[in-house]
Enzyme design. Structure first.
Site, PDB file in Angstrom:
ATOM      1  N   VAL A  16       0.853  -1.186  -0.137  1.00  0.00           N
ATOM      2  CA  VAL A  16       0.032  -0.166   0.078  1.00  0.00           C
ATOM      3  C   VAL A  16       0.968   1.321  -0.122  1.00  0.00           C
ATOM      4  CG1 VAL A  16      -1.689   1.297   1.112  1.00  0.00           C
ATOM      5  CG2 VAL A  16      -2.117  -1.149   1.177  1.00  0.00           C
ATOM      6  N   CYS A  17       1.965   1.226   0.714  1.00  0.00           N
ATOM      7  CA  CYS A  17       2.928   2.228   0.862  1.00  0.00           C
ATOM      8  C   CYS A  17       3.154   3.210  -0.405  1.00  0.00           C
ATOM      9  CB  CYS A  17       4.188   1.944   1.649  1.00  0.00           C
ATOM     10  SG  CYS A  17       3.668   1.266   3.331  1.00  0.00           S
ATOM     11  N   PRO A  18       3.824   2.307  -1.609  1.00  0.00           N
ATOM     12  CA  PRO A  18       4.289   3.096  -2.705  1.00  0.00           C
ATOM     13  C   PRO A  18       2.827   3.891  -3.407  1.00  0.00           C
ATOM     14  CG  PRO A  18       4.091   0.752  -3.039  1.00  0.00           C
ATOM     15  CD  PRO A  18       4.177   1.075  -1.766  1.00  0.00           C
ATOM     16  N   GLU A  32       0.454   5.370  -1.850  1.00  0.00           N
ATOM     17  CA  GLU A  32       0.570   6.540  -1.139  1.00  0.00           C
ATOM     18  C   GLU A  32       1.376   7.634  -1.554  1.00  0.00           C
ATOM     19  OE1 GLU A  32      -1.904   5.850   2.643  1.00  0.00           O
ATOM     20  OE2 GLU A  32       0.104   5.238   3.154  1.00  0.00           O
ATOM     21  N   LEU A  33       2.680   7.086  -1.589  1.00  0.00           N
ATOM     22  CA  LEU A  33       4.021   8.069  -1.944  1.00  0.00           C
ATOM     23  C   LEU A  33       3.608   8.801  -3.052  1.00  0.00           C
ATOM     24  CD1 LEU A  33       5.171   6.293   0.633  1.00  0.00           C
ATOM     25  CD2 LEU A  33       7.194   7.364  -0.026  1.00  0.00           C
TER      26      LEU A  33
END
Length: 212
Positions: free
Chosen positions: A50-52, A54-55
Site C-alpha cells: 500500500v505504501c508506494p 500513497e507516496l
C-alpha cells in the site's frame, strides 16, 4: 493522547531527498521559520504494498499543496539508505522513483515514540536476557499530521496498516483551516473551497441550516 491543538514536537530527525542528500529536518522549526503549513505522513515500511501507492498519490498532489503554502514530508523508520534505494526503484517495479519531497528516517524511533504511533502490542521483561521483549512490528501506523505556521497541530489521523489514505481530504482540510485563519468563519460538514461557511454563533448555524 490526542495532539491536536498542541505544538508539534520540537525534534530533529534524519532524512533524505530524491537527490540522495542527507538532511536533518525539524518539522516544528520548518513550519515556524518558513511560515508554511506542513503535512507529515507516516507509512509502515519501504518496499511494501500500500505504501508506494500513497507516496505516489502525495507526489501527484504536490503542486496543489505547494499552491496552498504547504510542505509535504514522508516518514518511516527505515534508514536513509533504504529510502534512497526505494527512490531509485522504478514505479512499475513497486518503487517510488519520481517522488521529490523529503522522507524522514526515524531509525531510532524518537519522534514516532513521542507521537505514539508505533505498532507495539506490549512489552515483557525477560529475566534471562535482562531486556524488554516487544510484541508487535514496532513500525508506524499510517499517521498523518497537519501543522500550521505557528507549529501547532490542527489535524491528526491514524489508519491501520491495510488502509490507504485519501489525499484529497488533506487538501480539503488545509483549505478549511486556511479559510478559518483568513475569514474568521468556521467550516461545516462536507465544506469545500468555494462553498458557504458560517459564523460560530447561533445565528450563523441557524442561517446555514436553513439554506442547506
Amino acid at each position: 493522547m490526542a495532539l491536536v491543538g498542541k505544538k508539534f514536537p520540537n525534534i530533529a530527525v534524519d532524512a533524505i531527498d530524491h537527490m540522495g542528500d542527507y538532511l536533518s529536518i525539524n518539522v516544528f522549526e520548518k513550519a515556524v521559520s518558513e511560515k508554511k503549513k506542513v503535512l507529515l505522513f507516516w507509512y509502515p515500511k519501504d518496499f511494501t504494498f500500500v505504501c508506494p501507492t500513497e507516496l505516489h498519490a502525495f507526489q501527484a498532489a504536490l503542486g496543489e499543496f505547494e499552491k496552498r503554502n504547504t510542505v509535504v514530508i514522508g516518514a518511516s523508520c527505515d534508514t536513509n539508505e533504504v529510502h534512497f534505494a526505494w527512490l531509485n526503484t522504478a514505479k512499475d517495479n513497486g518503487g517510488i522513483e519520481g517522488v521529490t519531497y523529503p522522507i524522514l528516517a526515524d531509525t531510532n524511533r524518537n519522534l514516532a515514540n513521542i507521537l505514539g504511533i508505533l505498532d507495539i502490542e506490549s512489552g515483557e521483561y525477560n529475566d534471562e536476557t535482562d531486556t524488554v521483549i516487544l510484541k508487535g512490528s514496532n513500525v508506524t501506523y499510517r499517521a498523518t499530521y497537519l501543522v500550521d505556521e505557528d507549529g501547532k497541530i490542527f489535524h491528526e489521523s491514524v489508519n491501520d496498516m491495510p488502509l490507504g489514505r485519501n489525499v484529497s481530504e488533506y487538501l480539503r482540510l488545509v483549505d478549511a483551516y486556511t479559510h478559518v485563519q483568513t475569514k474568521g468563519e468556521v467550516c461545516p460538514a462536507n465544506w469545500e473551497e468555494g462553498k458557504e461557511a458560517m459564523t460560530a454563533d447561533r445565528d450563523g448555524v441557524a442561517s446555514y441550516l436553513s439554506s442547506n
